[in-house]
Scaffold this active site. Structure first.
Site, mmCIF file in Angstrom:
data_model
loop_
_atom_site.group_PDB
_atom_site.id
_atom_site.type_symbol
_atom_site.label_atom_id
_atom_site.label_comp_id
_atom_site.label_asym_id
_atom_site.label_seq_id
_atom_site.Cartn_x
_atom_site.Cartn_y
_atom_site.Cartn_z
ATOM 1 N N GLU A 5 41.161 10.984 0.034
ATOM 2 C CA GLU A 5 39.965 10.120 0.044
ATOM 3 C C GLU A 5 38.981 10.442 -1.078
ATOM 4 O O GLU A 5 38.192 9.585 -1.469
ATOM 5 C CB GLU A 5 39.271 10.190 1.408
ATOM 6 C CG GLU A 5 38.526 11.476 1.743
ATOM 7 C CD GLU A 5 39.407 12.570 2.365
ATOM 8 O OE1 GLU A 5 40.646 12.529 2.188
ATOM 9 O OE2 GLU A 5 38.846 13.479 3.021
ATOM 10 N N CYS A 29 44.276 16.831 6.060
ATOM 11 C CA CYS A 29 43.879 18.243 6.150
ATOM 12 C C CYS A 29 44.025 18.750 7.589
ATOM 13 O O CYS A 29 45.149 18.933 8.038
ATOM 14 C CB CYS A 29 42.481 18.440 5.565
ATOM 15 S SG CYS A 29 42.290 20.118 4.921
ATOM 16 N N HIS A 33 42.936 16.134 0.338
ATOM 17 C CA HIS A 33 42.036 15.033 0.721
ATOM 18 C C HIS A 33 42.199 13.866 -0.250
ATOM 19 O O HIS A 33 41.471 13.809 -1.254
ATOM 20 C CB HIS A 33 40.587 15.511 0.666
ATOM 21 C CG HIS A 33 40.238 16.496 1.727
ATOM 22 N ND1 HIS A 33 39.572 16.151 2.879
ATOM 23 C CD2 HIS A 33 40.458 17.826 1.806
ATOM 24 C CE1 HIS A 33 39.387 17.229 3.621
ATOM 25 N NE2 HIS A 33 39.925 18.259 3.001
ATOM 26 N N LYS A 47 0.815 -1.233 0.000
ATOM 27 C CA LYS A 47 0.000 0.000 0.000
ATOM 28 C C LYS A 47 0.851 1.288 0.000
ATOM 29 O O LYS A 47 0.548 2.215 -0.758
ATOM 30 C CB LYS A 47 -0.958 -0.028 1.197
ATOM 31 C CG LYS A 47 -2.107 0.940 1.080
ATOM 32 C CD LYS A 47 -3.116 0.568 0.008
ATOM 33 C CE LYS A 47 -4.168 -0.389 0.528
ATOM 34 N NZ LYS A 47 -5.038 -0.913 -0.527
HETATM 35 N N1 GLN Z 1 39.968 23.836 9.085
HETATM 36 C C1 GLN Z 1 41.160 23.632 8.338
HETATM 37 C C2 GLN Z 1 41.332 24.692 7.255
HETATM 38 O O1 GLN Z 1 40.381 25.329 6.863
HETATM 39 C C3 GLN Z 1 41.190 22.240 7.744
HETATM 40 C C4 GLN Z 1 40.091 21.981 6.771
HETATM 41 C C5 GLN Z 1 39.841 20.510 6.524
HETATM 42 O O2 GLN Z 1 40.233 19.654 7.314
HETATM 43 N N2 GLN Z 1 39.145 20.192 5.458
HETATM 44 O O3 GLN Z 1 42.396 24.889 6.769
#
Ligand code: GLN
Length: 558
Positions: A518, A390, A516, A198
């Site tokens: 990832e 980062c 990054h 349903k």
């Molecule tokens: N806050 C930190 C900066 O702006 C790291 C940013 C993050 O980890 N993406 O540089």
């Protein structure tokens, strides 16, 4: 189709809507269908339309929407784009993620430029035209045979109405080249011992009220759909019974393409769109990955230190990178999510007992910073493989400044405006910027690697491109002091010389990356730094010098 007959034909547009409930996995279904079409030689891209008014998810708290995914061209996007890239191994861009905010912004900009020539600007046709333009732009060149457009939210939400209306118009204008897949839930009522159709009937009725008849139903379910349930759904919802596709709960998201193939989703779609295809589909690389993922030779325990560990979607790309790299190394990566606020100067031994590697996650703001710095001190002093991403890299720099260089109270100016030693400082181009949205250093930048560094060996290259999302950077005034004391900048931007990677060569594996990695890991191309980190962590498991690393030792830090 370009992929089959060699001559250019119209791009086909597939829309994926959701009904009954959110979180049914539209992103994974879209990515799985795209994977199957790709494995048949078709060129496919996926797009997400988000109904919220934010211009992009860059300013959203991860608690609201999970991770913000960043593309090569520097777009801050919905995390579903991460799934698209990881499944397809093709890059997405800003054009693959559109929000209501962006649609309105562009219509309002046109209005201000006088482009509507004095007419009243309205939802229909101006907003819907802009939505259609954003969909069709992906299919306008010769690039794709299929554009799969996932519509965020659930049918009936007020805010997604203009998107559904745009779908209705496109179905009417291009009936041969468009198709609608409706993803719904078929719940199981344990008291009645039955699956219930349903809610699906109602959600299809709702779509019909908006003038959209779905061609395919993908039904999320915890139990097998019987033939009688399939027939009932087909009859009540005006779809062919072969187009009632069961999407049963899967062991991993990577099983879903295979389950969809068993159900014939790709064939149903191609038949309805009258696309010629051969019987062959090459899923071998995918199956190899899945086999390795499910049959590892051994396990490694990795601690992920972050401040959003309650919500694992906040670190989605990191977790998936471990899955890809783990399969490539023949290892199961067992992740232990550790809240940084839990880590104190004297409890490292307890918190990290049994951990073979420690990753400190990206982030913004001061919450949990002290714990991250303590985690890094523990990893550095105990020779435990450490990977900082980062903010994690920035914390590694702060930790080294304080505890090795003796620069007491060294900090990042993001956290402390007036520190005597601003070893991490605002980037020059960030100074004077007032807007928060879209103003960071975003997207792909080149990075030059030092010969013989861990990074250069892992990548097997001396120059790479990685994606960024940050405002602060390593403060060059301290570079020599770090080098003299054993923390090396092993990755730098070729022109500006910005520090992108730091390493400690005297440590078994200590890498901090300002970018990054990832965001670039996919099933087909696991990320070299994640692979190298996992291998080093596996070696740590057999490092008898460290208390608590003996094989099979149970972990307390889950
Ligand atoms: N806050 C930190 C900066 O702006 C790291 C940013 C993050 O980890 N993406 O540089």
């Amino acid at each position: 189709m370009h992929g089959t007959t060699g001559q250019a034909k119209a791009t086909k547009y597939i829309f994926v809507t959701g009904g009954v409930s959110s979180s049914l996995g539209k992103g994974i279904i879209s990515a799985s269908l795209a994977k199957l079409l790709q494995c048949r030689g078709m060129k496919v891209t996926i797009q997400k339309l988000d109904p919220y008014i934010n211009i992009d998810p860059g300013t959203l708290n991860p608690y609201e929407h999970g991770e913000c995914f960043v593309t090569d061209d520097g777009a801050e996007t919905d995390l579903d784009l991460g799934h698209y890239e990881r499944f397809l191994d093709v890059r997405t861009s800003q054009a693959n993620n559109i929000t209501t905010g962006r649609i309105y912004q562009s219509v309002i900009d046109k209005e201000r430029r006088g482009e509507y020539l004095g007419r009243t600007v309205q939802v229909i046709p101006h907003i819907t035209d802009e939505i259609k333009r954003c969909v069709q732009i992906l299919g306008s060149g010769d690039d794709y045979d299929f554009v799969i457009t996932e519509i965020g939210g659930t049918v009936g939400d007020i805010e997604s109405l203009p998107y559904i209306e745009a779908v209705r118009q496109m179905r009417w204008e291009q009936p041969e080249d468009t198709l609608v897949i409706h993803l719904t839930l078929v719940p199981y009522l344990s008291a009645a011992g039955e699956l219930k159709t349903k809610p699906t009937q109602h959600s299809v009725k709702q779509l019909l009220e908006f003038g959209v008849q779905p061609d395919v139903l993908v039904c999320r379910t915890e139990h097998q759909l019987s033939n009688s349930i399939r027939n009932k759904l087909a009859r009540f919802c005006n779809v062919n019974v072969e187009a009632v596709i069961q999407s049963i709960d899967a062991e991993t998201i990577y099983d879903v393409p295979l389950l969809m193939q068993e159900e014939g989703l790709d064939k149903v779609v191609m038949n309805k769109l009258k696309v010629e295809y051969s019987g062959r589909i090459n899923l071998n690389p995918w199956m190899n990955f899945l086999h390795k993922h499910k049959n590892p030779d051994d396990q490694v325990n990795i601690a992920l230190v972050g401040k959003y560990v309650e919500l694992k979607d906040s670190y989605k790309s990191i977790a998936e990178s471990f899955t890809h790299a783990g399969a490539a190394c023949g290892l199961e990566v067992k992740m232990h999510w550790i809240h940084s606020e839990q880590i104190l100067p004297d409890n490292g031994e307890e918190v990290f007992s049994g951990m073979n590697g420690i990753l400190v996650a990206p982030g913004f703001g001061s919450r949990g910073i002290d714990g991250k710095i303590e985690a890094i001190r523990y990893a550095r002093e105990n020779a435990i493989p450490f990977f900082g991403i980062c903010l994690g890299m920035q914390c590694a720099v702060i930790e080294f400044a304080r505890n090795v260089l003796g620069l007491e109270d060294a900090h990042s100016t993001e956290i402390k405006d007036y520190t005597p030693y601003p070893v991490i400082d605002l980037m020059e181009e960030q100074k004077g910027l007032a807007d928060m949205g879209g103003t960071m250093r975003l997207g792909a930048y080149p990075c030059r690697l030092s010969p013989d560094s861990i990074a250069a060996n892992a990548y097997g290259q001396d120059r790479v491109e990685e994606r960024h999302r940050h405002r602060y950077e390593f403060n060059d005034a301290y570079r020599e002091q770090f080098i003299e004391n054993g923390m090396m900048p092993t990755g730098t931007h070729p022109d500006s010389n910005l520090v992108e990677i730091v390493e400690i060569p005297s440590h078994p594996w200590f890498v901090g990356a300002q970018f990054h990695p990832e965001y670039k890991s996919t099933v087909a191309t696991p990320h070299p730094l994640f692979k190298s980190f996992i291998e080093a962590s596996h070696a740590n498991k057999f490092d008898k010098k460290r208390p608590g690393t003996a094989e099979n030792k149970s972990t307390s830090a889950t």
